[in-house]
Design a protein around this motif. Sequence first.
Motif, PDB file in Angstrom:
ATOM      1  N   ALA A  46      83.674  43.180  62.623  1.00 43.48           N
ATOM      2  CA  ALA A  46      83.872  43.178  61.166  1.00 43.48           C
ATOM      3  C   ALA A  46      85.177  42.443  60.861  1.00 43.48           C
ATOM      4  CB  ALA A  46      83.859  44.593  60.593  1.00 43.48           C
ATOM      5  N   CYS A  47      85.242  41.236  61.375  1.00 37.60           N
ATOM      6  CA  CYS A  47      86.493  40.450  61.358  1.00 37.60           C
ATOM      7  C   CYS A  47      86.865  39.948  59.975  1.00 37.60           C
ATOM      8  CB  CYS A  47      86.378  39.263  62.305  1.00 37.60           C
ATOM      9  SG  CYS A  47      85.113  38.063  61.796  1.00 37.60           S
ATOM     10  N   GLY A  48      85.912  39.980  59.037  1.00 38.36           N
ATOM     11  CA  GLY A  48      86.208  39.486  57.692  1.00 38.36           C
ATOM     12  C   GLY A  48      86.625  38.033  57.722  1.00 38.36           C
ATOM     13  N   THR A 106      89.512  46.269  62.376  1.00 31.54           N
ATOM     14  CA  THR A 106      90.540  46.726  61.446  1.00 31.54           C
ATOM     15  C   THR A 106      89.976  46.887  60.041  1.00 31.54           C
ATOM     16  OG1 THR A 106      91.266  44.430  61.061  1.00 31.54           O
ATOM     17  CG2 THR A 106      92.443  45.666  62.734  1.00 31.54           C
ATOM     18  N   TYR A 107      90.271  48.016  59.453  1.00 34.33           N
ATOM     19  CA  TYR A 107      89.921  48.333  58.062  1.00 34.33           C
ATOM     20  C   TYR A 107      88.435  48.141  57.779  1.00 34.33           C
ATOM     21  CZ  TYR A 107      94.985  47.817  57.837  1.00 34.33           C
ATOM     22  OH  TYR A 107      96.341  47.929  58.082  1.00 34.33           O
ATOM     23  N   LEU A 144      76.811  46.027  50.148  1.00 34.98           N
ATOM     24  CA  LEU A 144      78.044  45.706  50.849  1.00 34.98           C
ATOM     25  C   LEU A 144      78.261  44.184  50.927  1.00 34.98           C
ATOM     26  CD1 LEU A 144      79.374  47.743  53.722  1.00 34.98           C
ATOM     27  CD2 LEU A 144      79.501  45.284  53.905  1.00 34.98           C
ATOM     28  N   TYR A 199      81.294  41.984  49.271  1.00 38.86           N
ATOM     29  CA  TYR A 199      82.226  41.134  50.024  1.00 38.86           C
ATOM     30  C   TYR A 199      82.023  39.646  49.741  1.00 38.86           C
ATOM     31  CZ  TYR A 199      84.512  44.983  52.258  1.00 38.86           C
ATOM     32  OH  TYR A 199      85.271  46.107  52.465  1.00 38.86           O
ATOM     33  N   SER A 233      76.455  39.248  62.046  1.00 37.23           N
ATOM     34  CA  SER A 233      75.618  40.335  62.566  1.00 37.23           C
ATOM     35  C   SER A 233      76.109  41.663  62.017  1.00 37.23           C
ATOM     36  CB  SER A 233      75.712  40.363  64.097  1.00 37.23           C
ATOM     37  OG  SER A 233      75.080  41.496  64.638  1.00 37.23           O
ATOM     38  N   ASP A 234      75.196  42.587  61.907  1.00 38.38           N
ATOM     39  CA  ASP A 234      75.586  43.975  61.693  1.00 38.38           C
ATOM     40  C   ASP A 234      76.257  44.441  62.991  1.00 38.38           C
ATOM     41  OD1 ASP A 234      75.793  46.683  61.230  1.00 38.38           O
ATOM     42  OD2 ASP A 234      73.707  46.955  60.657  1.00 38.38           O
ATOM     43  N   ALA A 235      77.356  45.148  62.859  1.00 39.59           N
ATOM     44  CA  ALA A 235      78.097  45.580  64.051  1.00 39.59           C
ATOM     45  C   ALA A 235      77.213  46.370  65.006  1.00 39.59           C
ATOM     46  CB  ALA A 235      79.310  46.413  63.634  1.00 39.59           C
ATOM     47  N   TYR A 284      90.091  37.060  49.185  1.00 38.34           N
ATOM     48  CA  TYR A 284      90.387  38.226  50.038  1.00 38.34           C
ATOM     49  C   TYR A 284      91.772  38.154  50.684  1.00 38.34           C
ATOM     50  CZ  TYR A 284      89.995  41.736  53.693  1.00 38.34           C
ATOM     51  OH  TYR A 284      90.234  42.815  54.507  1.00 38.34           O
ATOM     52  N   ARG A 344      98.329  45.882  61.579  1.00 38.00           N
ATOM     53  CA  ARG A 344      97.489  44.924  62.325  1.00 38.00           C
ATOM     54  C   ARG A 344      98.158  44.547  63.650  1.00 38.00           C
ATOM     55  NH1 ARG A 344      93.521  42.570  59.380  1.00 38.00           N
ATOM     56  NH2 ARG A 344      93.735  42.709  57.129  1.00 38.00           N
ATOM     57  N   ASP A 359      80.815  39.611  61.872  1.00 40.71           N
ATOM     58  CA  ASP A 359      80.831  40.233  60.544  1.00 40.71           C
ATOM     59  C   ASP A 359      79.445  40.123  59.913  1.00 40.71           C
ATOM     60  OD1 ASP A 359      83.375  41.084  58.557  1.00 40.71           O
ATOM     61  OD2 ASP A 359      81.527  40.570  57.490  1.00 40.71           O
ATOM     62  N   LEU A 360      79.198  41.050  58.992  1.00 40.68           N
ATOM     63  CA  LEU A 360      77.914  41.111  58.292  1.00 40.68           C
ATOM     64  C   LEU A 360      77.839  40.091  57.161  1.00 40.68           C
ATOM     65  CD1 LEU A 360      75.366  42.974  58.052  1.00 40.68           C
ATOM     66  CD2 LEU A 360      76.759  44.492  56.657  1.00 40.68           C
ATOM     67  N   THR A 361      78.965  39.749  56.583  1.00 39.01           N
ATOM     68  CA  THR A 361      78.958  38.983  55.330  1.00 39.01           C
ATOM     69  C   THR A 361      79.222  37.505  55.569  1.00 39.01           C
ATOM     70  OG1 THR A 361      79.834  40.953  54.239  1.00 39.01           O
ATOM     71  CG2 THR A 361      79.914  38.899  52.990  1.00 39.01           C
TER      72      THR A 361
HETATM   73  C1  LIG Z   1      87.863  45.507  54.286  1.00 39.13           C
HETATM   74  S1  LIG Z   1      87.077  44.178  55.127  1.00 39.13           S
HETATM   75  C2  LIG Z   1      88.094  44.076  56.590  1.00 39.13           C
HETATM   76  C3  LIG Z   1      88.015  42.713  57.222  1.00 39.13           C
HETATM   77  C4  LIG Z   1      88.957  42.491  58.385  1.00 39.13           C
HETATM   78  N1  LIG Z   1      88.608  43.329  59.520  1.00 39.13           N
HETATM   79  C5  LIG Z   1      90.388  42.722  57.997  1.00 39.13           C
HETATM   80  O1  LIG Z   1      91.070  43.521  58.650  1.00 39.13           O
HETATM   81  O2  LIG Z   1      90.844  42.078  57.054  1.00 39.13           O
HETATM   82  C6  LIG Z   1      85.608  44.921  55.750  1.00 39.13           C
HETATM   83  C7  LIG Z   1      84.684  43.936  56.469  1.00 39.13           C
HETATM   84  O3  LIG Z   1      83.720  44.680  57.186  1.00 39.13           O
HETATM   85  C8  LIG Z   1      82.512  43.972  57.135  1.00 39.13           C
HETATM   86  N2  LIG Z   1      81.458  44.938  57.448  1.00 39.13           N
HETATM   87  C9  LIG Z   1      81.156  46.075  56.787  1.00 39.13           C
HETATM   88  N3  LIG Z   1      80.137  46.710  57.385  1.00 39.13           N
HETATM   89  C10 LIG Z   1      79.783  45.970  58.458  1.00 39.13           C
HETATM   90  C11 LIG Z   1      78.798  46.117  59.464  1.00 39.13           C
HETATM   91  N4  LIG Z   1      77.945  47.143  59.483  1.00 39.13           N
HETATM   92  N5  LIG Z   1      78.733  45.161  60.417  1.00 39.13           N
HETATM   93  C12 LIG Z   1      79.574  44.109  60.412  1.00 39.13           C
HETATM   94  N6  LIG Z   1      80.524  43.921  59.475  1.00 39.13           N
HETATM   95  C13 LIG Z   1      80.625  44.846  58.502  1.00 39.13           C
HETATM   96  C14 LIG Z   1      82.469  43.403  55.727  1.00 39.13           C
HETATM   97  O4  LIG Z   1      81.570  42.322  55.633  1.00 39.13           O
HETATM   98  C15 LIG Z   1      83.930  42.988  55.549  1.00 39.13           C
HETATM   99  O5  LIG Z   1      84.127  41.657  55.952  1.00 39.13           O
END
Ligand SMILES: C[S@@+](CC[C@H](N)C(=O)[O-])C[C@H]1O[C@@H](n2cnc3c(N)ncnc32)[C@H](O)[C@@H]1O
Length: 227
Positions: free
Chosen positions: A59-61, A126-127, A11, A15, A109-111, A22, A40, A83-85
């Motif tokens: 997971a704010c991206g 979101t998403y 994952l 990302y 962080s992992d959520a 993005y 949103r 966010d994880l990434t």
């Molecule tokens: C499709 S993007 C959405 C980003 C943002 N929320 C948006 O609406 O544009 C998915 C995001 O979820 C994050 N993500 C996925 N699994 C996660 C987890 N277990 N913990 C934290 N973030 C996570 C990814 O790193 C990525 O940035």
Amino acid sequence: MIQANGTHERLIATYRKKAKHYDVTSRFYPAPGYPQRAQRLRAVQALGLRAGDRVIDIACGTGLNFPLIEEAIGPGGRIVGVDLTDAMLARAQEKVDAHGWSNVILVQSDAVAYDFPAGVNGIMSTYAMTQVPECAEVIAHGAAALAAGGRWAVLDLKVPDKTPGFISQFGTASVRPFASIDQWVTRRPWDVIRDAMQEELTDPSWTELFFGTAFLATGIRDSGDAG
Ligand SMILES: C[S@@+](CC[C@H](N)C(=O)[O-])C[C@H]1O[C@@H](n2cnc3c(N)ncnc32)[C@H](O)[C@@H]1O
């Protein structure tokens, strides 16, 4: 510390590749013309935010929700983006710097491992939440951290109930890097999210958006006054 397992590695790698472009590519997410911005906005409005509120974006991206949240909470409020990434957070930091927002903190962080600060007014995602296998746990942790009257809002894609499988798969295949689309469809994580919101929060609401291709699930932390 981020727990590294095979799913996370894939994952994060995905990302990291997506991060740079993005904000542009996500405009076509999950398909060109999809009303993502309107969705949103609806999610942020569902939090009922006021000036000075503290909000967590899980997971704010790259922080695409931040401008909408900032508008609601103003400079006296606070956003924590989790966010994880790392690469997605780096883009979010660029956005924060470009806007001069001094009230945003970013946490890698992992959520499910994130330690929510107590007494926050709103939590949103979101998403992303249907990509998190432990989404029910994340919702429970967040619900426990909300101030009385605080709200949770989860917006994400789903498979429309009455759509032939191959159409659903076409629409969502590009956004599910961590597992096969078949797994995602079979697992129906949106049902897990709906159940968790109902379990953990009062006044839960579930709205299907854009022909059932997305959902907005919301709920409120009880004031605890009812005895
Ligand atoms: C499709 S993007 C959405 C980003 C943002 N929320 C948006 O609406 O544009 C998915 C995001 O979820 C994050 N993500 C996925 N699994 C996660 C987890 N277990 N913990 C934290 N973030 C996570 C990814 O790193 C990525 O940035």
